[in-house]
Motif scaffolding. Structure first.
Motif, PDB file in Angstrom:
ATOM      1  N   GLY A 125       0.807  -1.215   0.000  1.00 19.40           N
ATOM      2  CA  GLY A 125       0.000   0.000   0.000  1.00 19.40           C
ATOM      3  C   GLY A 125       0.838   1.262   0.000  1.00 19.40           C
ATOM      4  N   LYS A 126       1.933   1.225  -0.764  1.00 17.60           N
ATOM      5  CA  LYS A 126       2.852   2.368  -0.830  1.00 17.60           C
ATOM      6  C   LYS A 126       2.784   3.014  -2.209  1.00 17.60           C
ATOM      7  CE  LYS A 126       6.901   1.761   2.093  1.00 17.60           C
ATOM      8  NZ  LYS A 126       7.463   0.457   2.408  1.00 17.60           N
ATOM      9  N   THR A 127       2.954   4.322  -2.251  1.00 21.23           N
ATOM     10  CA  THR A 127       3.036   5.028  -3.524  1.00 21.23           C
ATOM     11  C   THR A 127       4.501   5.309  -3.828  1.00 21.23           C
ATOM     12  OG1 THR A 127       1.036   6.156  -2.875  1.00 21.23           O
ATOM     13  CG2 THR A 127       2.152   6.996  -4.815  1.00 21.23           C
ATOM     14  N   ILE A 128       5.015   4.647  -4.859  1.00 16.77           N
ATOM     15  CA  ILE A 128       6.400   4.959  -5.254  1.00 16.77           C
ATOM     16  C   ILE A 128       6.343   6.228  -6.082  1.00 16.77           C
ATOM     17  CG2 ILE A 128       8.436   4.179  -6.498  1.00 16.77           C
ATOM     18  CD1 ILE A 128       7.651   1.340  -5.838  1.00 16.77           C
ATOM     19  N   ALA A 129       6.666   7.332  -5.426  1.00 15.87           N
ATOM     20  CA  ALA A 129       6.510   8.622  -6.087  1.00 15.87           C
ATOM     21  C   ALA A 129       7.505   9.607  -5.511  1.00 15.87           C
ATOM     22  CB  ALA A 129       5.083   9.148  -5.901  1.00 15.87           C
ATOM     23  N   GLY A 130       7.733  10.668  -6.247  1.00 19.33           N
ATOM     24  CA  GLY A 130       8.644  11.706  -5.769  1.00 19.33           C
ATOM     25  C   GLY A 130       8.215  13.068  -6.260  1.00 19.33           C
ATOM     26  N   ARG A 131       8.487  14.064  -5.403  1.00 19.79           N
ATOM     27  CA  ARG A 131       8.185  15.445  -5.778  1.00 19.79           C
ATOM     28  C   ARG A 131       9.509  16.176  -5.931  1.00 19.79           C
ATOM     29  NH1 ARG A 131       5.961  16.272  -0.080  1.00 19.79           N
ATOM     30  NH2 ARG A 131       7.855  15.037   0.097  1.00 19.79           N
TER      31      ARG A 131
END
Lengths: 344, 161
Positions: free
Chosen positions: A156-162
């Motif tokens: 349930g993780k979002t592999i994302a970056g800002r």
């Protein structure tokens, strides 16, 4: 009546980006369940190659194959904020924003992989081919794809970056007038050889030679492409193109492509370029970017070459046959100027 | 005005559309038949990006009446590749970085195809002449010329073998 040859040169110190109230670019990156990454930008690729360059930068920073990165610049309404594609800022500003976003996304990617492998994320490395493994133990590995699926469906993780890169507003010091509007300068010098016909006023560009210092060249073929194409836009601005030939009088302006002069495939002349790389300390992998500087030195170099050939100094663009003939008449004939460095 | 049926072969397939008698071929290809390969650039025959082949002849689709193509065989850039296999010109354009923004590319490829069909071994000047009706606003003519030259040389070498 004769044809006169002339040589002109120009050098340029070119600021990358601008500083009108600060100059930010944002990037967002997320992985899809198939282990591929989407980079969202709001800056538009106008053909200069920004999508390709930011794709390379994202893949390199994430540690994944370039085929697994897609750059989406489709919609500035829904995408992250960007100042835009201008001022030669794309590679530098967006590249840096993409690095920041990719670093954050890579951190989450390695954490998700660590959870699957039951190891410490700090011990993990990527092989750039779509695998993540324990440093020094390539067999203890998991694919980026399996990691993305585990993150999505198990953890349930979002592999994302800002990412954001901001050159803050630099105000002018009221006492000294000093300011620091730019952090990266690119440089170039260009020599143009021309031939001017004193009967028709026509200018033929015989050839050009240049040296460009652009920081790290992130995609050499695209840099070459941009420098060559941009130089021809410079020639075109110098000699042909204008919407208002008698500005500020709007008369006789071109109404369509038949009347608006643009260079065609038969107008090109030999052009050689030496590319020098002095990586910028604050650039993405040292990159600054060629941008508008491809065209900039061409205009003064041609204006100088025309002066060198027939002694006519044209101060407004384009340098049309009419302006040259009027100048020659005012001078009482063509006045070739001295030239250092020998014959052409 | 009442629409008229127009039938022709498009990239090897029989196609039909209803067209206004004043519709140009480009409009029928793009809006009627969803072939978005040929691009709408200037709409007046100056930029060349709408170039197609009509019965093997290079034509500007924006200046060609669709109704005049009844029964013709039309080739567009969309039909150049053979399934997943790119046409040698497409391959060469990729290898030589002959596309920047890409908007002129369909017309350049089509003009190059027409050139090599009538002159398999053109000189550099003949190549320039062959694409003289096509504008590249990125001004990337040099790699386009180099790409066409490489295909011409490759074909010539193939003939000698």
């Amino acid at each position: 009546m004769a044809r006169f040859r002339g040589r002109g040169m120009a050098s340029v110190n070119y600021p990358i980006g601008m500083n009108l109230g600060g100059d930010p670019s944002q990037a967002l990156i997320h992985s899809n369940p198939d282990g591929k990454f989407t980079v969202a930008l709001s800056a538009i690729d106008l053909g200069q190659g920004m999508k390709q360059v930011t794709r390379q930068v994202a893949a390199e920073t994430l540690g994944v194959p370039i085929e697994d990165v897609y750059v989406d610049t489709a919609d500035s309404d829904t995408g992250p904020h960007d100042m835009g594609s201008f001022a030669s800022r794309g590679t530098h500003r967006m590249g840096n924003a993409v690095i920041a976003a990719a670093r954050e996304a890579r951190g989450v990617l390695l954490e998700a992989a660590a959870e699957e492998l039951e190891v410490n994320a700090a011990d993990l490395v990527t092989d750039g081919k779509g695998n993540i493994h324990v440093k020094g133990a390539p067999s203890r590995s998991i694919t980026v794809r399996a990691t993305a699926q585990a993150a999505q469906f198990k953890q349930g993780k979002t592999i994302a970056g800002r990412g954001i890169f901001l050159i803050p507003l630099s105000s002018v010091d009221p006492e000294t007038g000093e300011m620091n509007p730019n952090t990266a300068f690119a440089h170039a010098c260009l020599v143009a050889d021309v031939e001017v016909d004193d009967e028709t006023g026509e200018v033929t560009v015989l050839g050009m030679n240049s040296a460009y210092e652009l920081g790290r060249v992130i995609n050499p073929k695209m840099v070459e492409q941009q420098l060559v194409g941009g130089a021809w836009m410079g020639i075109s601005h110098a000699l042909y193109e204008t919407p208002e030939p008698y500005y500020p009088n709007p008369d006789h302006g071109p109404r369509d492509f038949n009347e608006y002069l643009m260079p065609g495939p038969g107008d090109i002349a030999p052009y050689s370029i030496a590319i020098l790389e002095r990586p910028a300390p604050d650039g993405p992998f040292g990159g600054k970017g060629p941008g508008e500087m491809c065209a900039n030195p061409v205009l003064p170099a041609i204006a100088n070459a025309v002066y060198n050939a027939v002694g006519v100094r044209v101060n407004d663009l384009p340098i049309t046959p009419e302006k040259i003939l009027r100048g020659i008449r005012a001078n009482g004939g063509a006045k070739p100027q001295a030239r250092r460095g020998g014959a052409l | 005005m009442a629409k008229v049926p127009v039938q022709f072969r498009l990239n090897g397939s029989d196609r039909a559309a209803f067209a206004d008698p004043a519709d140009n071929l480009l409009t029928v290809l793009r809006r009627g038949l969803n072939d978005f390969g040929p691009k709408y650039g200037c709409g007046q025959g100056t930029c060349g990006t709408c170039s197609v082949l009509v019965d093997g002849e290079l034509r500007l689709a924006c200046l060609t009446l669709a109704a005049s193509c009844e029964g013709a065989s039309i080739e567009t850039v969309s039909g150049m590749a053979d399934g997943p296999n790119l046409h040698p010109l497409q391959q060469a354009f990729m290898e030589h970085f002959a596309a920047q923004c890409g908007f002129c590319t369909p017309g350049m490829l089509t003009a190059a195809k027409a050139l090599l069909a009538r002159n398999p071994n053109p000189s550099r000047d003949e190549i320039i002449d062959g694409i003289a009706g096509n504008i590249c606003r990125c001004t990337g003519y040099e790699p386009i010329i180099a790409a066409i030259e490489s295909v011409a040389r490759g074909a010539a070498a193939g003939q000698r073998r």
